[in-house]
Design a protein around this motif. Structure first.
Motif, PDB file in Angstrom:
ATOM      1  N   SER A 192       7.740 -29.709  37.129  1.00 34.16           N
ATOM      2  CA  SER A 192       6.277 -29.662  37.307  1.00 34.16           C
ATOM      3  C   SER A 192       6.134 -29.199  38.772  1.00 34.16           C
ATOM      4  CB  SER A 192       5.606 -30.835  36.854  1.00 34.16           C
ATOM      5  OG  SER A 192       5.598 -31.867  37.778  1.00 34.16           O
TER       6      SER A 192
ATOM      7  N   TYR B 204      -5.290 -28.963  45.693  1.00 36.13           N
ATOM      8  CA  TYR B 204      -5.226 -29.661  44.462  1.00 36.13           C
ATOM      9  C   TYR B 204      -5.185 -31.291  44.295  1.00 36.13           C
ATOM     10  CZ  TYR B 204      -2.876 -30.757  39.706  1.00 36.13           C
ATOM     11  OH  TYR B 204      -2.595 -31.236  38.612  1.00 36.13           O
TER      12      TYR B 204
ATOM     13  N   LEU C 192       5.212 -26.615  31.607  1.00 34.49           N
ATOM     14  CA  LEU C 192       5.294 -26.904  32.909  1.00 34.49           C
ATOM     15  C   LEU C 192       6.537 -26.484  33.555  1.00 34.49           C
ATOM     16  CD1 LEU C 192       4.119 -30.643  31.812  1.00 34.49           C
ATOM     17  CD2 LEU C 192       2.725 -29.433  33.419  1.00 34.49           C
ATOM     18  N   GLY C 193       6.439 -26.649  34.999  1.00 32.29           N
ATOM     19  CA  GLY C 193       7.360 -26.099  35.963  1.00 32.29           C
ATOM     20  C   GLY C 193       6.895 -26.160  37.417  1.00 32.29           C
TER      21      GLY C 193
ATOM     22  N   PHE D 263      -2.114 -20.300  43.557  1.00 26.45           N
ATOM     23  CA  PHE D 263      -3.411 -19.598  43.046  1.00 26.45           C
ATOM     24  C   PHE D 263      -3.226 -18.044  43.452  1.00 26.45           C
ATOM     25  CE2 PHE D 263      -7.522 -22.428  42.342  1.00 26.45           C
ATOM     26  CZ  PHE D 263      -6.708 -23.138  41.648  1.00 26.45           C
TER      27      PHE D 263
ATOM     28  N   SER E 269       3.287 -24.050  41.482  1.00 30.21           N
ATOM     29  CA  SER E 269       3.172 -24.825  40.000  1.00 30.21           C
ATOM     30  C   SER E 269       3.626 -23.634  39.271  1.00 30.21           C
ATOM     31  CB  SER E 269       1.930 -25.376  39.798  1.00 30.21           C
ATOM     32  OG  SER E 269       1.695 -25.391  38.407  1.00 30.21           O
TER      33      SER E 269
ATOM     34  N   LYS F 267       1.384 -22.509  35.947  1.00 33.62           N
ATOM     35  CA  LYS F 267       0.126 -21.663  36.153  1.00 33.62           C
ATOM     36  C   LYS F 267       0.459 -20.221  35.880  1.00 33.62           C
ATOM     37  CE  LYS F 267      -1.610 -25.772  36.933  1.00 33.62           C
ATOM     38  NZ  LYS F 267      -1.835 -26.120  38.186  1.00 33.62           N
TER      39      LYS F 267
ATOM     40  N   ASP G  38       1.390 -23.719  49.572  1.00 38.34           N
ATOM     41  CA  ASP G  38       1.161 -23.927  48.044  1.00 38.34           C
ATOM     42  C   ASP G  38       0.498 -22.645  47.652  1.00 38.34           C
ATOM     43  OD1 ASP G  38       0.371 -24.282  45.282  1.00 38.34           O
ATOM     44  OD2 ASP G  38       0.216 -26.199  45.569  1.00 38.34           O
TER      45      ASP G  38
ATOM     46  N   GLU H  28      -2.830 -25.159  51.145  1.00 37.53           N
ATOM     47  CA  GLU H  28      -2.949 -24.281  49.788  1.00 37.53           C
ATOM     48  C   GLU H  28      -3.978 -23.380  49.936  1.00 37.53           C
ATOM     49  OE1 GLU H  28      -3.478 -27.235  46.469  1.00 37.53           O
ATOM     50  OE2 GLU H  28      -5.103 -25.670  45.867  1.00 37.53           O
TER      51      GLU H  28
END
Ligand SMILES: *Cc1c(COP(=O)(O)O)cnc(C)c1O
Length: 389
Positions: free
Chosen positions: A76, A102, A208-209, A177, A196, A199, A174, A145
């Motif tokens: 995840s 997040y 998930l991943g 987005f 992630s 997404k 991150d 992020e």
């Protein structure tokens, strides 16, 4: 367009990846459990917690996409972030992280990492001066992020990279987005990129991943510490699903971005919408940075509306096309309401000044809107109904 290149050399000559289910692999007699820690994961598979051929194929594709040397896939996004933190940080170290990101990450810092005697400062990453001021002798890493969940505040990666490099600290970005279609943080000076995969990259809402991408030796260390020992492995089946999603990542992202642009323009004009934040609109407070750092504007919008609780209820009860649900980057549109008081108390635990700044973007609460791949005109029609009396 991604060129799926890492399986074509197999003896079977297949043009699509295989799902390798084997947990262990035949090895030469001289291999021991200890020497397996330093195995060349491309020369010799050993046990699927170390590496698996299908998952390895995904890792190589993701490294290529981000322009990194290597990548490590996790079960995840949270496993990727926390695995990286546990590998880079030790007791007595200091981390600089965003005041808004997040929420799972901030909750982890407050609730878990603090117990391991790791210090952290939560700062507004859109103010590079504040980031530089937060540096200490024991600062080990800066975590960024951008765009940041849920208010879509941006961080200038190149500027923070300069601060990090000068101080000799690692920069982690991150980029969930943005995706590599919009932004390539490594080329702007970051040491690690995190996604992630749940997404946009997975993109279908069915797995998930997570992934960390970076230099070869750094990823090798991460594999030994975070994967072999913490064990949040991405299984070969979800790895295969995500490999499949990579083939359409670029056209999907272009559609998400075009659709979100149309919907954001619609919302901006609507009399019951108080504020619309989208990196592709000139009204975004950091539009100039968005233009410079993002090749496309991605599919996430944040907006404030009149009477938000009633609107949230109405979307949950009456919307047909748009789902009232968390998460993002799915083919279908998703909306979720995030009240400021609750997210402050439960997750961010803002200082007084950070709360004031958050309110300037989000007011008392904000809707997070992941615009899907539907015809944007139909999405706007549904919004019209939901926003009418
Ligand atoms: C969802 C998300 C995460 C966590 O990922 P999971 O796959 O849900 O564990 C981390 N960062 C960002 C920006 C996210 O949107």
């Amino acid at each position: 367009m991604i060129k799926a290149q890492n399986f074509e050399s197999l003896p079977t000559k297949e043009i699509a990846p295989a799902i390798h289910r084997s947990v262990s692999f035949r090895v030469p007699a001289e291999t021991t459990g200890f020497s397996a820690d330093t195995l060349d994961v491309d020369g010799q598979f050993f046990y699927s917690r170390w590496a698996n051929p299908t998952t390895r194929c995904l890792e190589k594709e993701l490294a290529t996409l981000e322009g990194g040397e290597d990548a490590l896939a996790f079960a995840s996004g949270m496993a990727a972030v926390t695995g990286l933190f546990f590998t880079l940080l030790k007791s007595g170290d200091h981390l600089i992280a965003p005041s808004v990101c997040y929420p799972g990450v901030t909750e982890f810092l407050h609730g878990v990492l603090s117990r391991y005697d790791v210090e952290f400062s939560l700062v507004d990453m859109s103010e590079p001066g504040t980031v530089a001021d937060a540096l200490k002798n024991n600062t080990r890493a800066i975590f960024v992020e951008t765009p940041a969940n849920p208010i879509l505040r941006l961080t200038d990666i190149a500027e923070i990279a300069q601060i990090a490099n000068r101080a000799g600290v690692q920069l982690i970005v991150d980029s969930t987005f943005a995706t590599p279609v919009a932004t390539k943080p490594l080329s702007l000076g970051a040491d690690y990129v995190v996604h992630s995969l749940t997404k946009y990259i997975g993109g279908h809402g069915d797995t998930l991943g997570g992934v960390v991408i970076g230099a070869g030796d750094a990823i090798q260390r991460l594999r030994q510490e975070a994967m072999v020992h913490l064990g949040a492995v991405l299984d070969s089946f979800p790895a295969w699903l995500i490999l499949r999603s990579l083939v359409t990542l670029e056209p999907r992202m272009r559609s998400h971005s075009e659709n979100a642009t149309a919907v954001a323009k619609y919302l901006e004009e609507h009399s019951r919408i108080r504020k619309t934040i989208y990196p592709g609109l000139p009204s975004h407070p950091q539009f100039e940075l968005a233009q410079r750092q993002m090749r496309i504007s991605s599919g996430m919008i944040a907006f404030q509306a009149d009477n938000p609780e009633a609107l949230a209820r109405r979307i949950a009860d009456e919307a047909e096309m748009i789902a009232y649900a968390v998460s993002l980057g799915k083919p279908t549109s998703l909306i979720y309401y995030i009240p400021t008081k609750e997210i402050d108390e439960q997750c961010f635990r803002f200082s007084k000044s950070e709360l004031e700044k958050y309110r300037m973007w989000a007011g008392d609460g904000m809707f997070r809107f992941s615009v899907g791949l539907e015809d944007p005109e139909l999405v706007c029609n549904e919004l019209d109904r939901l926003l009418s009396d």
